[in-house]
Design an enzyme around this catalytic site. Structure first.
Site, PDB file in Angstrom:
ATOM      1  N   ASP A  60      11.607 110.308  56.247  1.00 27.34           N
ATOM      2  CA  ASP A  60      11.101 110.888  55.005  1.00 27.34           C
ATOM      3  C   ASP A  60      11.291 109.946  53.825  1.00 27.34           C
ATOM      4  O   ASP A  60      12.022 108.950  53.907  1.00 27.34           O
ATOM      5  CB  ASP A  60      11.829 112.202  54.704  1.00 27.34           C
ATOM      6  CG  ASP A  60      11.292 113.362  55.528  1.00 27.34           C
ATOM      7  OD1 ASP A  60      10.304 113.171  56.248  1.00 27.34           O
ATOM      8  OD2 ASP A  60      11.879 114.462  55.437  1.00 27.34           O
ATOM      9  N   LYS A  82       7.026 113.281  52.307  1.00 28.93           N
ATOM     10  CA  LYS A  82       6.303 114.334  51.590  1.00 28.93           C
ATOM     11  C   LYS A  82       6.944 114.449  50.215  1.00 28.93           C
ATOM     12  O   LYS A  82       8.077 114.879  50.093  1.00 28.93           O
ATOM     13  CB  LYS A  82       6.378 115.665  52.341  1.00 28.93           C
ATOM     14  CG  LYS A  82       5.769 115.611  53.734  1.00 28.93           C
ATOM     15  CD  LYS A  82       5.856 116.939  54.446  1.00 28.93           C
ATOM     16  CE  LYS A  82       4.900 117.966  53.866  1.00 28.93           C
ATOM     17  NZ  LYS A  82       3.494 117.596  54.046  1.00 28.93           N
ATOM     18  N   MET A 193      14.010 121.328  44.545  1.00 27.77           N
ATOM     19  CA  MET A 193      12.573 121.207  44.245  1.00 27.77           C
ATOM     20  C   MET A 193      12.131 122.162  43.137  1.00 27.77           C
ATOM     21  O   MET A 193      11.074 122.783  43.211  1.00 27.77           O
ATOM     22  CB  MET A 193      11.752 121.446  45.517  1.00 27.77           C
ATOM     23  CG  MET A 193      12.044 120.443  46.613  1.00 27.77           C
ATOM     24  SD  MET A 193      11.273 120.847  48.207  1.00 27.77           S
ATOM     25  CE  MET A 193      12.330 122.205  48.764  1.00 27.77           C
TER      26      MET A 193
END
Length: 274
Positions: A60, A82, A193
């Site tokens: 990642d 991502k 997030m």
């Protein structure tokens, strides 16, 4: 503690000599591993073994260069990051690639920042592997929601402040948490997030009863040499964050435990962590 060591000081032998036996990384299998929040010292031994023995590492965006430098020189690296607001690999493509590589007989390390089962989609990938009969192993990692605040001197729990803590994501395909209900619990919130959603989240939390002076800690680039920390309050956190010049990725802590930072801040102020 001094600043993080240079990458040169992290060189380790490819064959680890340990007084214990770790897992057998078999060809045709996938290890779903957490790389931790950023500091290479927080890697688990199993994650390090995976880095040293994998034929292919599918990693990642949040797995840093210093951790990737620990991979075997013969390993093939495939990026599958991502990141919000940026071109990213589709989850189905990543999952199908893991299945394809395993069926070709490779030892596949799926390396994720933090912990694969804490907002890391590791559960989805493991489920797909199970459905296809691909052998897999879960290797938990230290999640940024715990380690980031700890590196900032903010404990997730403290007997004088709380008996529960809530981990939540500010980005969800299912509509997100009920922020008013979470506010009513009185438990500290650790948000992943949540950068873009913070204006709405802060407003909903105050509507749910949290005072505007509830302390907020924002930890960016947690546990790395770039770590920075902003301490603010719920009522002003959006404006303060916009004025700070900080950028994601970030962990946001909302609750009384943030008030402990002045006492528990353990990194030297001259160190580049914040």
């Amino acid at each position: 503690m001094t600043a993080e060591p240079s990458p040169d000081s992290l060189s380790l032998p490819l064959e680890l000599s340990l007084p214990l036996e770790l897992a057998d990384f078999r060809p045709g299998s996938v290890w779903l591993a957490g790389a931790g929040p950023g500091d290479p010292g927080l890697l688990t031994l199993l994650a390090l073994q995976g880095l040293r023995q994998a034929d292919v590492i599918v990693h990642d965006a949040l797995v840093g260069e210093r951790i990737m430098a620990l991979a075997s020189p013969s390993a093939r690296l495939e990026f599958a990051g991502k990141r919000g607001g940026r071109p990213s690999a589709h989850q189905d493509d990543i999952t199908n690639r893991l299945i394809e590589l395993a069926r070709e007989g490779h030892r596949v390390l799926r390396l994720k920042g933090g912990d694969p089962f804490v907002f890391g989609r590791g559960g989805e990938e493991a489920q797909a592997l199970a459905e296809q009969g691909i052998p897999f192993r879960i290797i938990p990692g230290i999640t940024a929601g715990i380690a980031g605040p700890a590196y900032a001197g903010i404990p997730a729990t403290h007997r004088t402040a709380n008996q529960a803590v809530i981990l939540a994501t500010g980005h969800s395909c299912a509509g997100g948490p009920d922020w008013k209900a979470l506010a009513a619990t009185g438990a500290p919130l650790i948000l992943y997030m949540a950068w873009k959603g913070l204006p709405g989240i802060a407003a909903a939390l105050m509507e749910g009863g949290l005072p505007a002076d509830t302390p907020v800690g924002v930890v960016t680039d947690a546990t790395t040499e770039r770590q920075r920390v902003l301490v603010t309050a719920l009522g002003t956190c959006v404006a303060d964050l916009e004025a700070s010049g900080l950028e994601p990725p970030a962990i946001i802590v909302i609750g009384e435990v943030v008030r402990l930072r002045p006492v528990l801040e353990w990194l030297p102020k001259e160190a580049p962590h914040g």
